[in-house]
Design an enzyme around this catalytic site. Structure first.
Site, PDB file in Angstrom:
ATOM      1  CG  ASP A  63      -1.934   1.499   1.338  1.00 45.45           C
ATOM      2  OD1 ASP A  63      -1.472   2.050   0.622  1.00 45.45           O
ATOM      3  OD2 ASP A  63      -2.548   1.202   2.191  1.00 45.45           O
ATOM      4  CB  ILE A  64       2.139   3.404  -2.674  1.00 42.65           C
ATOM      5  CG1 ILE A  64       0.851   3.999  -3.375  1.00 42.65           C
ATOM      6  CG2 ILE A  64       2.780   2.424  -3.608  1.00 42.65           C
ATOM      7  CD1 ILE A  64       0.949   4.513  -4.571  1.00 42.65           C
ATOM      8  CG  ASN A  90      -1.142   3.540 -13.553  1.00 41.93           C
ATOM      9  OD1 ASN A  90      -2.018   4.078 -14.074  1.00 41.93           O
ATOM     10  ND2 ASN A  90      -1.541   2.464 -12.923  1.00 41.93           N
ATOM     11  CE1 TYR A 154      -9.028  10.767 -10.528  1.00 36.71           C
ATOM     12  CE2 TYR A 154     -10.422  12.043 -11.931  1.00 36.71           C
ATOM     13  CZ  TYR A 154      -9.145  11.080 -11.966  1.00 36.71           C
ATOM     14  OH  TYR A 154      -8.860  10.390 -12.852  1.00 36.71           O
ATOM     15  CB  ALA A 156      -8.472  19.715  -6.971  1.00 35.09           C
ATOM     16  CE  LYS A 158      -5.295  10.960 -11.254  1.00 40.24           C
ATOM     17  NZ  LYS A 158      -4.064  10.055 -11.190  1.00 40.24           N
TER      18      LYS A 158
END
Length: 253
Positions: A63-64, A90, A154, A156, A158
């Site tokens: 889990d990054i 990604n 979402y 914002a 990106k």
């Protein structure tokens, strides 16, 4: 006749969110181009499905967003192959949450995955990337620069990734580390279902999106993966700080 693609022979590529969709297609595309690939994700079974597609894909379950996870990911790649040439950020989540329903916890969770984790992965990879003059490819969205009513946070997150891409490109240019991003339009993946939407709502969204796209359809993960590979290509030595929108013309509408 098929010409062997050896652009990434002996190079190491890390792809987060490699268990499905764009991440899986990207891991396979880099492996097909000769790379050693570390596919990272939270779901072991999904990662193993990706790995079965090509023998050059290794997996790492993480889990990054967890404390220490970004460093562990980079260390795992270095342990396997002694280097990191490309980091593909990604992994991310879509979220359709109208302003009236948003909570502080949801915003924090969204930005932790879409903004903070990629930043910490890039920081951890930086010593290796500097050594080999490598590159970072971030995955944004057409909604990183296009409003998304009902999904403003979402969009914002990106938008933040796109500004990070441009800023890192300038910051790291002196080290010959290139930073670019691909901004996919609506693409066939598990993202909508993962956002917790009912099946009938997901299908309606897909139909509506396809109707808005000038080329008349949603994209495929493979189409996005091809451009990620191109952006990371060692031959693209003079390309940095770019956001490549791949969305069937949606941005033009």
């Amino acid at each position: 006749m098929n010409v062997p693609d050896n652009r990434f022979t002996d190079k190491t590529v890390i792809v987060t969110g490699a268990g499905s969709g764009i991440g899986r297609a990207t891991a396979i595309a880099f492996a097909n181009a000769g790379a050693h690939v570390l596919g990272v994700g939270r779901r072991e079974a999904a990662l193993l499905e990706t790995a079965r597609e090509h023998p050059s894909v290794a997996t790492f379950v993480a889990d990054i967003c967890a404390d220490g996870a970004p460093e562990a990911v980079i260390e795992e790649a270095a342990r396997w192959w002694g280097r990191v040439d490309v980091l593909v950020n990604n992994a991310g989540a879509a979220a359709i949450v109208p302003l009236g329903d948003v909570t502080g916890a949801r915003i924090t969770e969204l930005f932790a995955l879409n903004v903070t984790a990629p930043s910490l992965l890039a920081r951890a990879a930086l010593p290796y990337l500097r050594e080999v003059r490598g590159s970072i490819v971030n995955v944004s969205s057409t909604f990183g620069h296009r409003p998304l009513p009902g999904g403003s946070h979402y969009a914002a997150s990106k938008s933040a990734i796109e500004m990070l891409t441009r800023s890192w490109a300038l910051e790291l240019a002196g080290d010959d580390v290139r930073v670019n991003a691909v901004a996919p339009g609506p693409t066939e993946s598990e993202a909508l279902a993962a956002a917790g939407l009912p099946d009938e709502v997901v299908e309606k969204i897909k139909q509506d999106e396809a109707a808005q796209i000038p080329l008349g359809r949603r994209g495929t993960p493979e189409e996005i993966a091809d451009w990620i590979v191109h952006l990371a290509d060692p031959a693209s030595t003079w390309l940095t700080g770019q956001i490549l929108t791949v969305d069937g013309g949606l941005e033009l509408t």
